[in-house]
Design a protein around this motif. Structure first.
Motif, PDB file in Angstrom:
ATOM      1  N   GLN A 179       0.834  -1.210   0.000  1.00  0.00           N
ATOM      2  CA  GLN A 179       0.000   0.000   0.000  1.00  0.00           C
ATOM      3  C   GLN A 179       0.864   1.254   0.000  1.00  0.00           C
ATOM      4  O   GLN A 179       0.559   2.236  -0.674  1.00  0.00           O
ATOM      5  CB  GLN A 179      -0.929  -0.006   1.206  1.00  0.00           C
ATOM      6  CG  GLN A 179      -2.032  -1.044   1.116  1.00  0.00           C
ATOM      7  CD  GLN A 179      -3.048  -0.891   2.219  1.00  0.00           C
ATOM      8  OE1 GLN A 179      -3.130   0.155   2.828  1.00  0.00           O
ATOM      9  NE2 GLN A 179      -3.808  -1.935   2.480  1.00  0.00           N
ATOM     10  N   LYS A 200       2.111   1.846  -3.451  1.00  0.00           N
ATOM     11  CA  LYS A 200       1.071   2.391  -4.336  1.00  0.00           C
ATOM     12  C   LYS A 200       0.819   3.866  -4.051  1.00  0.00           C
ATOM     13  O   LYS A 200       0.665   4.685  -4.953  1.00  0.00           O
ATOM     14  CB  LYS A 200      -0.218   1.592  -4.164  1.00  0.00           C
ATOM     15  CG  LYS A 200      -0.145   0.193  -4.738  1.00  0.00           C
ATOM     16  CD  LYS A 200      -1.479  -0.519  -4.571  1.00  0.00           C
ATOM     17  CE  LYS A 200      -1.420  -1.920  -5.137  1.00  0.00           C
ATOM     18  NZ  LYS A 200      -2.712  -2.641  -4.967  1.00  0.00           N
ATOM     19  N   PRO A 243      -8.969  -0.180  -0.093  1.00  0.00           N
ATOM     20  CA  PRO A 243      -8.216  -1.215  -0.819  1.00  0.00           C
ATOM     21  C   PRO A 243      -8.368  -1.047  -2.306  1.00  0.00           C
ATOM     22  O   PRO A 243      -9.413  -0.654  -2.809  1.00  0.00           O
ATOM     23  CB  PRO A 243      -8.858  -2.521  -0.325  1.00  0.00           C
ATOM     24  CG  PRO A 243     -10.218  -2.123   0.114  1.00  0.00           C
ATOM     25  CD  PRO A 243     -10.102  -0.726   0.638  1.00  0.00           C
ATOM     26  N   SER A 244      -7.323  -1.331  -3.023  1.00  0.00           N
ATOM     27  CA  SER A 244      -7.350  -1.208  -4.476  1.00  0.00           C
ATOM     28  C   SER A 244      -8.207  -2.298  -5.071  1.00  0.00           C
ATOM     29  O   SER A 244      -8.281  -3.409  -4.565  1.00  0.00           O
ATOM     30  CB  SER A 244      -5.924  -1.286  -5.022  1.00  0.00           C
ATOM     31  OG  SER A 244      -5.941  -1.314  -6.417  1.00  0.00           O
TER      32      SER A 244
END
Length: 1194
Positions: free
Chosen positions: A354, A357, A388-389
């Motif tokens: 994370q 990203k 969350p992606s």
């Protein structure tokens, strides 16, 4: 009975006896020194191999209760047969209880251990895990083979329209007992979960980063001279124990200093040290036992002197058993720690991903700063960093767009929104980038219809903010992103299924079912988006809209977010063909929550529909719902969706339909709908009419013409509701009108956002009802508005309005028409006066002080020429008697509160009071001004200044007018101001020679008696009124007596009881007695009329027996004597009142010892009441009408 049908909570007698025998065996072996719990048990998340899975309490491998009892008894018997000195470990007991599913017994055992300070890790971990208490309560199958039959593990209901309509509780064998036990377990679970959740988040990452590898630990053990570095959790535990020791030893200052140096730790909560870590003994206990722990069995040898060989063998076997038990427990501890290390490592890797990203997104944002801004109608927005992606981490993300709605509208970003620069994910291999771009190229970019509109981004953002989207949570972020490849679908399933599966087990109550339905939304949308068959897609979308029977706000927001994400992904054609039919099907659904979902969906989907559908089908759907729906909240949502439609519509032929929708909504009986009209619809509709050029030429003139038509039709009775409806719409159009004036001004081309931008005063504009009515939002920004305002003031002050068409329309057409309308409204209607006053106040405050002083005030002053020639003394039709006076005073002169403005207002009111008094004109316009201004305490001092001017005026007419104005403003005035300024002024008026002035002060004195509680002030007023009644010079003043009786009847019920009992009732009795001997019949009728109204009002009060006998009843008899001569047909009414009073007095004399009596209900149920009211109407009828009733018959 099959083995799988056993209910673990329904213990038979054999179960209870077996458990009791086990407890007795344990208590027999327990010693006082036994208090230290053993080492932590195995991992709570992976139970021992011989234990049943705790998540499912009903298992097909369970034996009957009698077999369980035998098992427990056998265990206890085996433990007892070993040796008399052998003690069962509490961990073994807990393990046996959990294995045999004696959950409540284990819970009670755990509670007793907690109270004794001996927490057992195995029980703590078991009861801290929510998954251990989730089970299916459907009717179990008859055999193991039938568990997973076609019907699934649960029996289905006969008719299931929605998933949350299932009632799982009705298949329970013993629902009451299970629910009670379930509640107890869940309460404990909730309590434990709250205790551990705080420490989990704070320590998870830190523990993972500070974990020492197993290889390093071996090195430290092999080399004792090398000191192992302290770990974070050890440090926090030692800090806690040190702080505890300092506090116990009364080293308070040291404890405070130590706590300040470790401000990142909470020393009041042990759970802050770390998750699932038992609290060790205090520091002193550790010191005493340090290095003196129990020796290992390997290092000791039992030596017997003169002992028996059998006893030696027995001891060695016992030592061997203890050693094996310790070794097993240590193995379990190691396994648990290794499992926790693996969990922390995986969490660490996830957090690192994370972070990577987020860093790449930050780089993308920095690179996109110099790029051109997005189109106004591009609603893509930046994802939440903590969400969350929804796509494969190996795939590049689309560059985030600056949000237009502060995150309140959409948090939706499909992975195909734009081309992705390679710098977004620098660590991605070139082959993966090539593959991903190849996938993206296979998809045709989706184009949405862009309306030909010129709304500012700020206005559009504020408009779209009224669509409630949900993306502030994990599920919201999941719903707002649609997967577009097999890899992303797999990742989404991996994220969603862990949240769905546990809830399947919990889906026993409707609340749990609704939560489960929310978890299903991403899966339904993803499948509906990617499925190749139209029929299956339609069925999936039908499931989505029928997923929850009565969705609440949060659930509707989740569905709307999913619908918008679906629309962005599939394009306008599929939205029209697949989503809109689902809305149309539920437009007449029986549940208002479902209709509300339809109304909100129309607004949320408006930007993604073809423009022809927006202005035809969707508009017609919303119009039908606005006309037919009976639920206020649905019509409110319809109005907001219509406003969004008005923000995207660009067909000029739809203007008449929009205007009719505005009028229809303004007449809605619900305040919620009317409020939504003013906050959302009218600003959006005005923005469209501004682009069409209809605001000044069509929309506002149409409303003004309707107001004029109302006034013409309302000569005998004005419809005030419709007047308020049209005038409030005009008031909501003031900000758009001012924006048009600014944007079409001659100086607009000179506006530059450079250098020092003038600041806008906080009070420059009235507070807007919504962001859409903020002039800065309409213009685009506060900076642009600040520059335009500076140029605007300069233009008005120095250059004038030549060539300024929009301003000339306001000055030469709007203002004269409004002033003409104001002159025709009824001045006695306080509602109309107040509405127009607020309208002019907002108009002047919005257009500014220079505009008010140079454009508005001159037009009013030209009409209100203050002279006696302007007042027609005979008819009172002069302009000073119209509503123009109060509206100018309260709507224009009060806009600004500087000293010059206050002086102008005081002078105007003084001139009006003088002119009307000297001209003998009606005072309605002056009264309306005082009532409107007196409602605001800010103007009380100013009004007293005006009245003092009248008090000291040389003309008795002006002084009389001033005395009557006091009554209008005293009701809301502070007692200090009444005492300091009002009462002295009234007493000054009473000291004058004119009786008319003195009589005019009586209503004001009555109002003081009604509203003031200060005793000294009340005594002064009482003395003044007593002088009017008792002074011989007033005995023949018929007008004075009439005014006093009228005042007594008005203020008596609300005045202080002592004043009413000691002053009002005795003097009314005297006046009634005197009126019996009055020779002038007209005067006698007038007094009788007023006395009747006064006694009618006072009859609702509580009157003591003494006053009843001495004053109230004799006064009624005197009044009845007058009525016998003046109106014999109504004499029965008073006779009935007198008779009721006498009956109550007799009953009280017989033993009813109540302190007061009420005559309020004396006429209830009497036929005389109906007869009386049929002839007289209401009791508050004017004296002139009542006088005709009491005329002597001829």
């Amino acid at each position: 009975m099959a083995a799988g049908n056993v209910n673990p909570f329904n213990l038979s007698d054999s179960d209870e006896e077996a458990e009791q025998r086990l407890d007795e065996a344990i208590d027999t072996k327990r010693s006082p020194s036994d208090g230290t719990p053993g080492p932590p048990p195995g991992n709570p998340f992976s139970p021992p191999a011989d234990a049943e899975p705790p998540a499912l309490l009903l298992s097909s491998n369970r034996t009957s209760p009698s077999v369980e009892g035998i098992s427990v008894s056998a265990t206890a018997a085996t433990a007892m047969a070993g040796s008399t000195d052998t003690r069962l470990s509490v961990d073994l007991i807990a393990s046996q209880l959990l294995r045999d599913q004696y959950i409540l017994t284990a819970l009670e055992f755990h509670t007793e251990l907690l109270e004794a300070g001996r927490e057992l890790p195995r029980l703590r971990d078991y009861f801290s895990n929510p998954g251990n208490f989730e089970r299916q309560s459907g009717t179990p199958p008859a055999s193991k083979d039938q568990v997973l039959g076609p019907g699934g593990p649960l029996n289905r209901a006969g008719s299931i329209s929605t998933l949350d309509s299932l009632d799982f509780a009705r298949y329970s064998d013993d629902g009451n007992r299970e629910s009670d036990e379930r509640v107890a377990v869940l309460e404990f679970e909730l309590r434990k979960a709250k205790d551990t959740i705080q420490a989990l988040r704070a320590n998870l990452t830190q523990a993972a980063e500070s974990e020492v590898s197993s290889q390093e630990r071996k090195n430290f053990k092999s080399s004792p001279e090398i000191q192992e570095p302290i770990r974070s959790l050890e440090k926090r535990a030692l800090n806690f124990l040190v702080n505890e020791y300092l506090l116990k030893s009364d080293y308070k200052l040291s404890a405070i200093t130590f706590s300040d140096e470790n401000d990142d730790q909470d020393f009041e909560l042990w759970d802050d040290v770390g998750l699932n870590i038992p609290k060790p003994p205090d520091l002193l206990h550790l010191y005493r036992n340090g290095g003196c722990g129990p020796p290992s069995p390997r290092d000791t040898v039992d030596v017997a002197v003169g002992g028996d060989s059998a006893e030696t063998n027995l001891n060695s076997q016992e030592q061997q058993r203890k050693f094996d038990l310790q070794q097993q427990q240590q193995t379990e501890v190691v396994q648990e720690l290794e499992y926790q290390i693996s969990l922390l490592s995986s969490e660490k890797d996830s957090l690192a991903e994370q972070i990577r990203k987020l860093q790449s997104e930050i780089q993308t944002l920095r690179k996109s700063v110099s790029s051109p801004p997005p189109a106004p109608l591009d609603l893509g927005s930046q994802p939440r960093p903590d969400a969350p992606s929804s796509s494969d981490p190996s795939q590049p993300q689309a560059p985030p767009q600056p949000p237009l709605d502060n995150g309140q509208y959409l948090d939706i970003r499909g992975s195909s929104d734009a081309d992705v620069p390679p710098a977004v994910v620098p660590s991605e291999p070139p082959t993966q980038i090539t593959t991903h771009h190849a996938k993206l190229k296979t998809r045709v970019p989706i184009q949405f219809d862009q309306p030909n509109r010129k709304l500012s981004p700020a206005f559009q953002q504020a408009l779209l903010s009224f669509c409630k989207m949900s993306s502030d949570s994990r599920l919201g972020a999941e719903v707002s992103r649609i997967a577009d490849s097999e890899e992303s679908v797999t990742l989404m399933l991996g994220r969603c299924l862990p949240h769905i599966v546990p809830n399947v087990l919990l889906a026993k109550r409707e609340r749990m079912v609704a939560h489960l339905c929310q978890e299903l939304i991403p899966l339904i949308l993803c499948t509906a988006c990617l499925h190749p068959e139209p029929k299956e897609r339609d069925q999936l979308l039908h499931i989505l809209f029928n997923l929850i029977k009565r969705p609440d706000d949060e659930q509707r927001q989740m569905i709307l977010t999913g619908c918008v994400a679906f629309a962005r992904h599939v394009g306008p054609t599929r939205v029209e063909a697949e989503l809109l039919p689902q809305c149309w099907e539920q437009i007449n659904h029986k549940y208002p929550e479902r209709r509300l979902l339809v109304a909100e969906s129309c607004g949320a989907l408006a930007p993604y529909l073809p423009k022809e559908i927006r202005s035809s089908l969707v508009l017609s759907m919303l119009q039908q719902m606005l006309t037919e729906d009976k639920a206020d909240m649905v019509r409110e949502a319809v109005v907001k969706s219509l406003a969004i439609i008005m923000g995207y519509i660009d067909d000029p032929d739809k203007y008449p339909q929009g205007f009719e929708l505005m009028l229809l909504s303004l007449g809605d009986p619900s305040e919620r709908v009317v409020s939504a009209i003013h906050q959302v619809f009218i600003p959006a509709f005005a923005a469209w009419t501004t682009e069409l050029g209809f605001l000044q030429s069509t929309l506002m003139p149409a409303l003004l013409s309707r107001i004029e038509k109302l006034l013409k039709q309302g000569e005998h009775g004005l419809d005030e509701h419709k007047l308020h409806m049209f005038l409030s719409a005009l008031q909501s159009l003031i900000p758009p009108l001012f924006s048009v004036v600014l944007q079409n001004a001659p100086f607009t081309s000179r506006a530059r956002l450079q250098g020092d931008i003038p600041a806008i005063e906080v009070t420059r504009f009235p507070r807007p009802a919504s962001p859409l009515q903020d002039v800065a939002t309409i213009i685009g920004s506060r900076e642009t508005l600040g520059v335009l305002l500076a140029l605007y003031d300069h233009q008005l002050e120095h250059e004038g309005t030549t060539g300024w068409g929009s301003m000339l329309w306001v000055v030469n057409q709007l203002l004269p028409q409004l002033i003409d309308i104001v002159g025709r409204i009824n001045v006695t209607s306080s509602t109309c006066v107040h509405e127009f006053s607020r309208f002019f106040w907002r108009l002047c405050r919005t257009f500014g002080k220079i505009f008010t002083n140079t454009k508005v005030k001159p037009q009013f002053q030209e009409i209100l020429r203050l002279s006696e020639e302007n007042v027609d003394a005979l008819t009172g039709d002069g302009i000073l008697t119209k509503a123009t006076v109060p509206i100018y005073a309260t709507g224009v002169l009060t806009c600004y509160n500087q000293e010059d403005d206050r002086k102008l207002l005081v002078g105007f009111l003084e001139d009006v009071m003088t002119t009307l008094s000297l001209s003998h004109a009606p005072l309605d316009s002056l009264k309306a001004s005082f009532i409107e201004l007196g409602a605001n305490p800010v103007y009380h001092e100013l009004l007293l200044t005006v009245l003092w001017y009248g008090v000291v005026h040389t003309s008795a007419l002006v002084r009389c007018t001033a005395a009557r104005m006091f009554e209008l403003i005293l009701r809301g005035m502070s007692e200090a101001l009444v005492d300091r300024r009002a009462v002295p002024a009234l007493i000054t008026l009473c000291s004058g020679p004119e009786y008319s002035v003195r009589i005019s002060t009586i209503p004001a004195f009555g109002t003081i008696m009604e509203t003031v509680t200060q005793k000294e002030l009340l005594e002064r007023v009482k003395m003044q009124l007593a002088s009017f009644l008792e002074d011989p010079q007033y005995q023949d003043q018929h007008s004075l007596h009439m005014e006093i009786i009228r005042t007594f009847g008005r203020v008596g019920p609300n005045a202080e009881p002592r004043f009413r009992d000691e002053f009002v009732l005795p003097h009314l009795h005297k006046l009634a007695l005197v009126n019996n001997s009055q020779t002038a019949e007209s005067k006698r009728i007038d007094i009788a009329t007023q006395l009747f109204e006064a006694y009618s009002a006072l009859s609702c009060c509580f009157i003591s027996e003494e006053l009843m006998v001495n004053h109230f009843l004799p006064g009624l008899r005197c009044l009845r004597a007058d009525m016998e001569q003046l109106s014999p047909e109504h004499e029965g009414i008073l006779s009935s009142m007198v008779r009721e009073c006498e009956i109550k007095l007799e009953n009280r004399g017989l033993g009813d010892a109540q302190g007061s009596v009420s005559i309020a209900a004396s006429l209830v149920g009497e036929d005389a009441k109906t007869k009386f009211l049929s002839k007289m109407g209401q009791l508050t009828t004017s004296g002139a009408m009542l006088a005709n009733v009491f005329q002597r018959k001829k």
